[in-house]
Design a protein around this motif. Structure first.
Motif, PDB file in Angstrom:
ATOM      1  N   GLU A  13       0.902  -1.192   0.116  1.00 33.74           N
ATOM      2  CA  GLU A  13       0.055   0.069   0.038  1.00 33.74           C
ATOM      3  C   GLU A  13       0.987   1.122  -0.079  1.00 33.74           C
ATOM      4  O   GLU A  13       0.484   2.248  -0.770  1.00 33.74           O
ATOM      5  N   ARG A  16       2.437   1.789  -3.481  1.00 36.32           N
ATOM      6  CA  ARG A  16       1.387   2.034  -4.645  1.00 36.32           C
ATOM      7  C   ARG A  16       1.382   3.481  -4.914  1.00 36.32           C
ATOM      8  O   ARG A  16       1.457   4.431  -4.376  1.00 36.32           O
ATOM      9  N   ASP A  21       6.663   0.843  -7.534  1.00 44.46           N
ATOM     10  CA  ASP A  21       5.357   0.144  -7.230  1.00 44.46           C
ATOM     11  C   ASP A  21       5.727  -1.326  -7.800  1.00 44.46           C
ATOM     12  O   ASP A  21       5.481  -2.191  -7.425  1.00 44.46           O
TER      13      ASP A  21
END
Length: 248
Positions: A13, A16, A21
């Motif tokens: 998370e 992200r 990423d």
């Protein structure tokens, strides 16, 4: 501390939407043990479940059909449930379908690589953007942004200098220029070769993180810097010369 699914979820998370990423997602997947079938209940780490059974449509996987038959036998729903012999062979059956799953995944990956190489074979010489996705002693792998294909930058093509490989940090460092290649770096490469038969893509490194690379002029291509002879090697060579003179 025991690693839990929640720890990885927080990591993913936080990554992200960042430049790292894709790299962090890929590294997370590679760090986990690949799933396999077993008659024992080991739960499911990714789903954080203590009890788990693979169960979807029985027309998709043989493992699903076994679960269906186990339910039929357990609840007495018919005569087509698991037999006593089937239960005894569950361990070997689980091993077999785990192996076939891995073979099918390899076949799928190889097929994709071949199609991508065939498509890119008409673009040899083109420059492309990508990100370093893997580092090995023999070179660096790059995932191309446009197609998602993986290509190799052979270490011999980067320059004449010797590149030191650090397995722990996953880096390649030039002994003369100090050029360092590591996971996640943005690179500009030129497609130098595409082989549809094998699915291989060979790349030439042009720049790293927007900086053009400097190629060394050393003549020691692919070989480490010479080290000083140890005393034992000096003595051995001296003895060899004496023996040669004596025989003459």
């Amino acid at each position: 501390q025991v690693l839990k699914t929640a720890h990885l979820n927080r990591l993913l998370e936080a990554a992200r939407g960042t430049d790292q990423d894709e790299l962090i997602n890929m590294a997370t997947l590679r760090s986990m043990t690949q799933a396999y079938y077993s008659p024992e209940n080991f739960g499911h780490f990714g789903l954080a479940l203590r009890a788990y059974a693979h169960f979807t449509s029985p027309i998709r996987r043989y493992a699903d059909l076994i679960v269906h038959r186990a339910l039929v036998a357990a609840h007495g729903w018919g005569d087509d449930g698991l037999t006593a012999d089937d239960v005894e062979r569950l361990e070997s059956t689980a091993e077999h379908i785990s192996e076939t799953e891995r073979r099918s995944m390899t076949a799928e990956r190889d097929t994709t690589d071949r199609y991508l190489a065939a498509d890119l074979s008409e673009r040899v010489g083109a420059e492309m953007q990508g990100r370093i996705s893997g580092v090995q002693r023999f070179g660096a792998f790059v995932r191309l942004d446009e197609t998602g294909a993986d290509g190799l930058i052979p270490v011999r093509s980067i320059g004449s200098e010797y590149f030191h490989f650090d397995r722990d940090s996953q880096t390649l460092m030039g002994s003369e220029t100090g050029l360092t290649l590591e996971l996640g770096q943005r690179v500009l490469v030129k497609l130098s070769e595409a082989i549809p038969v094998t699915g291989g893509l060979m790349l030439e490194l042009l720049d790293v993180e927007g900086k053009a690379i400097t190629r060394s002029g050393s003549s020691r291509r692919g070989k480490p810097p010479r080290r000083k002879l140890t005393k034992s090697r000096k003595k051995a060579q001296k003895t060899k010369r004496k023996v040669t003179r004596t025989r003459r």
